[in-house]
Motif scaffolding. Structure first.
Motif, short mmCIF file in Angstrom:
data_model
loop_
_atom_site.label_atom_id
_atom_site.label_comp_id
_atom_site.label_asym_id
_atom_site.label_seq_id
_atom_site.Cartn_x
_atom_site.Cartn_y
_atom_site.Cartn_z
N THR A 41 -1.45 -5.99 10.34
CA THR A 41 -1.48 -7.44 10.12
C THR A 41 -0.60 -8.13 11.15
O THR A 41 0.58 -7.81 11.29
N HIS A 121 3.60 -3.05 11.29
CA HIS A 121 3.49 -1.81 10.52
C HIS A 121 2.05 -1.63 10.03
O HIS A 121 1.32 -2.62 9.89
N THR A 123 0.36 -0.26 6.76
CA THR A 123 0.63 0.17 5.39
C THR A 123 -0.27 1.37 5.06
O THR A 123 -1.49 1.31 5.24
O1 3AM Z 1 -0.77 -5.46 6.32
P1 3AM Z 1 -0.12 -5.16 5.03
O2 3AM Z 1 -0.89 -4.22 4.19
O3 3AM Z 1 1.32 -4.84 5.12
O4 3AM Z 1 0.40 -7.23 1.80
C1 3AM Z 1 -0.67 -7.89 2.43
C2 3AM Z 1 -1.21 -7.11 3.59
O5 3AM Z 1 -0.11 -6.58 4.29
C3 3AM Z 1 -0.16 -9.12 3.12
O6 3AM Z 1 -1.15 -9.42 4.08
C4 3AM Z 1 -1.83 -8.22 4.43
C5 3AM Z 1 -3.30 -8.38 4.22
O7 3AM Z 1 -3.56 -8.67 2.86
N1 3AM Z 1 0.04 -10.22 2.20
C6 3AM Z 1 -0.63 -10.46 1.06
N2 3AM Z 1 -0.14 -11.56 0.47
C7 3AM Z 1 0.86 -12.01 1.26
C8 3AM Z 1 1.74 -13.10 1.20
N3 3AM Z 1 1.70 -13.99 0.21
C9 3AM Z 1 0.97 -11.14 2.36
N4 3AM Z 1 1.87 -11.31 3.33
C10 3AM Z 1 2.70 -12.37 3.20
N5 3AM Z 1 2.64 -13.24 2.19
#
Ligand code: 3AM
Length: 171
Positions: A41, A121, A123
């Protein structure tokens, strides 16, 4: 719709990331991110109206990103939601600059919510039972990239799913 900007791993790297996810899962438990959902992301945009999503898709389709290669050499975790990830030991300058440049453009599109920090990162696990990655042999992967994706996130039968809405032109 819920949107984010991401890099999508090329197939060979996706397989390597999936192997790491398997290894981490065997040791730390929790829920493994499905192979087809693995991503980096760059910006989480949150809930956006359809008209704005369409404008953002047109913007992404016209915005090449500089080509680069991200080296993944470290395990990491975020305590609160029990996330285990792979990333880099030291901040990656090219990705940091890309993230900042994207947020400048996003703010011009009326998207607020730029985070104060950015830790690139991938996940691998959510709700891990343990976060002790210290004894796991460090990853050593290279992620060549040259394209940005605008991705929609939605829930289908309790599973988070991603759909790519737009891709940037190849640099
Ligand atoms: O890329 P990762 O998996 O770390 O956790 C969510 C995911 O992160 C994050 O955005 C990515 C795609 O869904 N995410 C979800 N809600 C969020 C929020 N309110 C968020 N990041 C920041 N604020």
């Amino acid at each position: 719709m819920r949107l984010f900007l991401a890099l999508i791993p090329p197939p060979a790297l996706r397989r390597r990331l999936a192997e790491l996810a398997e290894r981490a899962h065997a040791r730390l438990g929790g829920r493994r991110v499905p192979d087809d959902s693995l991503h980096l992301t760059l910006a989480f945009l949150g809930e956006r109206p359809t008209a704005q999503a369409e404008a953002l898709a047109r913007w992404v389709e016209e915005r090449p990103i500089p080509e680069g290669e991200w080296r993944l050499d470290a395990w990491g975790s975020f305590r609160r939601p029990g996330i285990v990830w792979v990333g880099s030991r030291t901040p990656d300058r090219a990705l940091t600059e890309l993230q900042a440049a994207l947020w400048q453009d996003l703010e011009r599109h009326g998207v607020a919510g730029r985070p104060s920090g950015f830790i690139p990162h991938v996940t691998l696990l959510r709700r891990a039972h343990r976060l002790d990655t210290a004894e796991m042999s460090p990853p050593d992967l290279a992620w060549p990239y040259r394209q940005l994706a605008l991705v929609r996130s939605f829930t289908d039968q309790d599973r988070a799913r991603y759909q790519t809405l737009a891709r940037s032109p190849l640099s």
